[in-house]
Scaffold this active site. Structure first.
Site, PDB file in Angstrom:
ATOM      1  N   GLY A  31      20.243  -8.851 -20.277  1.00 13.04           N
ATOM      2  CA  GLY A  31      19.076  -8.158 -20.798  1.00 13.04           C
ATOM      3  C   GLY A  31      17.829  -9.014 -20.795  1.00 13.04           C
ATOM      4  N   HIS A  34      13.275  -9.044 -16.423  1.00 21.43           N
ATOM      5  CA  HIS A  34      11.985  -9.458 -15.867  1.00 21.43           C
ATOM      6  C   HIS A  34      11.948  -9.096 -14.384  1.00 21.43           C
ATOM      7  CE1 HIS A  34      14.282 -12.823 -14.280  1.00 21.43           C
ATOM      8  NE2 HIS A  34      14.605 -13.205 -15.497  1.00 21.43           N
ATOM      9  N   GLU A  35      10.904  -9.528 -13.685  1.00 20.72           N
ATOM     10  CA  GLU A  35      10.734  -9.154 -12.278  1.00 20.72           C
ATOM     11  C   GLU A  35      11.883  -9.647 -11.402  1.00 20.72           C
ATOM     12  OE1 GLU A  35       8.422  -7.257 -10.699  1.00 20.72           O
ATOM     13  OE2 GLU A  35       7.609  -6.737 -12.667  1.00 20.72           O
ATOM     14  N   HIS A  37      15.096  -9.737 -12.305  1.00 19.64           N
ATOM     15  CA  HIS A  37      16.133  -8.708 -12.441  1.00 19.64           C
ATOM     16  C   HIS A  37      15.745  -7.446 -11.667  1.00 19.64           C
ATOM     17  CE1 HIS A  37      16.821 -10.935 -16.377  1.00 19.64           C
ATOM     18  NE2 HIS A  37      18.001 -11.008 -15.794  1.00 19.64           N
ATOM     19  N   GLN A  61      30.163 -17.415 -23.078  1.00 19.64           N
ATOM     20  CA  GLN A  61      29.548 -18.381 -22.167  1.00 19.64           C
ATOM     21  C   GLN A  61      28.549 -19.293 -22.874  1.00 19.64           C
ATOM     22  OE1 GLN A  61      27.975 -15.096 -19.687  1.00 19.64           O
ATOM     23  NE2 GLN A  61      26.074 -16.289 -19.551  1.00 19.64           N
ATOM     24  N   GLU A 148      19.908 -15.963  -7.049  1.00 20.60           N
ATOM     25  CA  GLU A 148      20.154 -17.300  -6.512  1.00 20.60           C
ATOM     26  C   GLU A 148      19.584 -18.398  -7.405  1.00 20.60           C
ATOM     27  OE1 GLU A 148      18.604 -17.109  -2.551  1.00 20.60           O
ATOM     28  OE2 GLU A 148      20.330 -15.981  -1.794  1.00 20.60           O
ATOM     29  N   ARG A 187      14.581 -17.074 -20.605  1.00 26.29           N
ATOM     30  CA  ARG A 187      14.325 -18.184 -21.536  1.00 26.29           C
ATOM     31  C   ARG A 187      12.884 -18.698 -21.466  1.00 26.29           C
ATOM     32  NH1 ARG A 187      19.971 -19.152 -20.382  1.00 26.29           N
ATOM     33  NH2 ARG A 187      21.149 -19.333 -22.336  1.00 26.29           N
TER      34      ARG A 187
END
EC number: 6.3.2.1
Length: 281
Positions: A31, A34-35, A37, A61, A148, A187
């Site tokens: 969630g 941003h661009e 995603h 994780q 990536e 983040r």
């Protein structure tokens, strides 16, 4: 667009889509979209008939003293981004749905996790591999798309899918960057305005490394020394790792002999950022 929180309902929806002869693309996320995603979702939309997005901040994780509780969340904005991308279903399970009472099964790889991020985050990739396995079994996609920017995560998932015969096509989406080059990340929201300006040092150090390699530089030590100088010029910056490694195995290299992954993890203030670039001689 439909929102499903129950895993049995999600599995039933995927089964119905498959019975219609349609293909399913899947983009798993935590969630705060941003661009970056959005680019993965658009890629999935172009590849398959049906697009599933999952939003789940996976607790397994995160290690002790990491940012699980502080991880940014904005469900309303996420829904708008998903709608814009043409998502058919958002799968939004909760912790109890994914990890019920007496949960005790985990997926772990032997080698790839024990490089780069795995050195300082020892449980991270066990959690990633486990949750992605569970999501694959629930959503049953034909294709899954990962960014990536998280190069090691992509390598771990590709290896897992190959080893465990999932039969899912794994596609990597190029890193999407801010205008100044900073890799987009959820983040980044933690950064103060001053830290946000300083964070471009990661991108600059990657470009400097490519310039050195393009000019014939082969010494990993020299390239990493220059990168460290650039990053540590930022007040309060702390390098978790700066590595040159084989893109397939993630083993460290001492000299540039072909395409080589440069991977960085750096703390700017309390925010840990990662970035990478495959250097081409």
């Amino acid at each position: 667009m439909e929102i499903i929180s129950d895993k049995a309902a999600m599995a039933a929806r995927s089964e119905a889509v498959r019975r219609e002869g349609k293909t399913i693309a899947f983009v798993p996320t935590m969630g705060y979209l941003h661009e970056g995603h959005l680019s993965l979702l658009k890629r999935g939309r172009s590849l398959c008939d049906y697009l599933v997005l999952s939003i789940f901040v996976n607790p397994t994780q995160f290690g002790p003293n990491e940012d699980l509780d502080a991880y940014p969340r904005d469900e309303e904005r996420d829904r708008k981004v998903a709608q814009e991308a043409g998502v058919d279903v958002i799968f939004m399970p909760n912790n109890e749905m994914m990890y019920g009472p007496n949960y005790q099964t985990y997926v772990a790889l032997e080698k790839l996790p024990y490089h780069l991020c795995g050195l300082s985050r020892p449980v991270h990739f066990r959690g990633v591999a486990t949750v992605v396995t569970k999501l694959f079994n629930i959503v049953r996609p034909h294709t899954a798309i990962f960014g990536e920017k998280d190069f090691q995560q992509l390598a771990v998932i590709r290896q897992m899918v190959k080893d465990l015969d999932f039969g899912i096509e794994i596609i990597g989406g190029p890193t999407v960057r801010e205008p100044d080059g900073l890799a987009m990340s959820s983040r980044n929201a933690y950064l103060t305005p001053e830290q946000r300006k300083d964070a471009v040092a990661l991108y600059n150090s990657l470009n400097q490394a490519q310039e050195m390699v393009s000019a014939g530089g082969k010494s990993a030590a020299a390239i990493l020394e220059k990168a460290s100088e650039t990053i540590l010029a930022v007040p309060g910056a702390e390098i978790d790792y700066a590595k040159l490694c084989d893109p397939a195995t993630l083993d460290d290299v001492e000299a540039i002999a072909g395409p080589t992954l440069m991977a960085l993890a750096v703390k700017i203030g309390s925010t840990r950022l990662i970035d990478n670039k495959v250097l081409e001689p």
